[in-house]
Design an enzyme around this catalytic site. Structure first.
Site, PDB file in Angstrom:
ATOM      1  CG  HIS A 162      -0.393   0.079   2.526  1.00  0.00           C
ATOM      2  ND1 HIS A 162      -0.709   1.054   3.439  1.00  0.00           N
ATOM      3  CD2 HIS A 162       0.514  -0.714   3.136  1.00  0.00           C
ATOM      4  CE1 HIS A 162      -0.023   0.864   4.543  1.00  0.00           C
ATOM      5  NE2 HIS A 162       0.716  -0.203   4.398  1.00  0.00           N
ATOM      6  CG  ASP A 183       2.584  -2.712   6.272  1.00  0.00           C
ATOM      7  OD1 ASP A 183       1.793  -2.864   7.222  1.00  0.00           O
ATOM      8  OD2 ASP A 183       2.350  -1.959   5.307  1.00  0.00           O
TER       9      ASP A 183
END
Length: 414
Positions: free
Chosen positions: A131, A208
């Site tokens: 992202h 992440d």
């Protein structure tokens, strides 16, 4: 599976749902069906109460006050740090840095470790399913340092080939920053194998965990990752609080991020000496109430048990996938062999946003668009998807409502 395991893994959905007051509201005169949990999860009453309790009984600044309220607030704040340490298996509470969320955690590493250790010609490796928050900070760093940003390709199924990944690793690779679970596809990446391969060429690894912390068992020591970032609001805690884990020796070697407040040890007009970990990275008055409520959210998850939550969510994923695949013209984007409870899809001839609006009219909350993964959408040649993401409080009956809403919407839009 033993009989005891079988019993312990069954959730009492009625009891769980009753703890989330928002689930009893209506939207457009229809009962709310909330399927946007990958964006943010709803909050149980205990988390809401924790916020109210802090402001009602012991609202005070932390660490420096000697009065009772300050001491109570400090104890509660630091209790969350210990809870996070246990939740992700960190070796020390000093390795737990509170942030505003995953994005700030990644930026902290880019602006401190990155600016200290990345040099011209070095390579940073990310994947094609990241992202934007795990792309942009590294782009900025690479532009500033004249370093190279390399991207691991994503297959048609929405997976990363470990072979492709290893082929991109070189002695110039200094950092791999990889999402553990894709927010757009639901793919679970083999981060342990990726971490081991990165370490073999001397690279550090940031994981992440924005989408993984709520679903998977996290053990940062077993993973041997160098950094791990996640957000509180995706794991039933408030917005505005997150965590960056870093190995102690790395955090100690890095320069400071923000200046002022608790991050100082001594200040003169000539120089400043900085505080020890973890306060070195927690400048200013922190987000005390939300940090305290984060512990309540973690306790809530631990009480139910991640194994039971995961079993339920996997059942929802299997059920929803089968139902959606029966809809003519519908294509699921992302068919990885290992996924979390998230389905992304498109319907031929219908824009995802139009579908989202009609579903909202029926009280069904789904996410539409590029999900902050524009390069990934470009990879699949689509503007975006409709995404239904499930949490521990969702039910098969809600999926049935989604499917009925889909048929109704498709009929109106065709």
């Amino acid at each position: 599976m033993t009989q005891i395991d079988s019993i312990s893994l069954d959730l009492d959905l009625q009891a769980i749902r009753s703890q989330f007051p928002i689930l009893s509201r209506t939207v457009n005169d229809k009962p709310l069906v909330y399927l946007d949990n990958a964006a943010t999860s709803q909050k149980p009453q205990c988390v809401i109460d924790a916020l109210s309790d802090y402001y009602s009984r012991y609202n005070a600044n932390i660490h420096r006050g000697i009065h009772t309220l300050a001491e109570e607030a400090t104890l509660a704040y630091e209790a969350t740090r210990s809870a996070v340490q246990e939740f992700i298996g960190a070796a020390s509470a000093e390795e737990i840095i509170f942030s505003r969320g995953t994005t700030e955690g990644i930026n902290l590493v880019a602006y401190t470790w990155g600016r200290q250790y990345i040099k011209a010609g070095d390579e940073i490796l990310i994947s094609g399913m990241e992202h934007h928050s795990n792309i942009v900070p590294w782009q900025i760093l690479c532009q500033e340092k004249n370093a190279v940003l390399k991207v691991i390709p994503v297959s048609d199924e929405g997976e990363i080939s470990i072979e492709d990944y290893k082929n991109l690793l070189t002695e110039k690779t200094k950092l791999v920053s990889i999402v553990q679970v894709s927010n757009a596809l639901g793919t679970v990446n083999s981060v342990k194998e990726m971490i081991d391969a990165a370490h073999a060429v001397g690279a550090k690894v940031l994981v992440d965990g924005a989408q993984s912390a709520v679903h998977l068992d996290i053990d940062v020591q077993a993973l041997d990752c160098d950094f791990f970032a996640f957000s509180g609001h995706k794991i039933y805690a408030p917005t505005g609080i997150g965590v960056l884990y870093g190995k102690k020796e790395l955090l100690e070697s890095m320069p400071v991020f923000h200046g002022g407040g608790e991050m100082i040890k001594e200040v003169t007009f000539e120089e400043t000496t900085y505080n020890d970990l973890p306060y070195k990275y927690e400048a200013g008055t922190p987000n005390i109430a939300d940090t305290i409520a984060l512990k309540t959210a973690l306790d809530f998850i631990q009480t139910i048990g991640k194994a039971a939550i995961r079993k339920h969510e996997n059942e929802l994923l299997t059920y929803a996938t089968a139902q959606l695949e029966g809809i003519p013209g519908l294509t699921i984007i992302g068919k990885a062999r290992e996924k979390v409870s998230l389905v992304s899809f498109i319907v031929k001839g219908i824009h995802p946003q139009d579908m989202g609006i009609l579903l909202d009219n029926l009280g069904i909350a789904v996410r539409t668009g590029h999900h902050c993964t524009q390069p990934l959408m470009k990879r699949f040649g689509i503007p975006g998807t409709v995404r239904a993401s499930f949490a521990l409080y969702n039910t098969k009956e809600e999926i049935d409502i989604l499917i009925a809403g889909m048929y109704k919407s498709i009929k109106m839009l065709s």
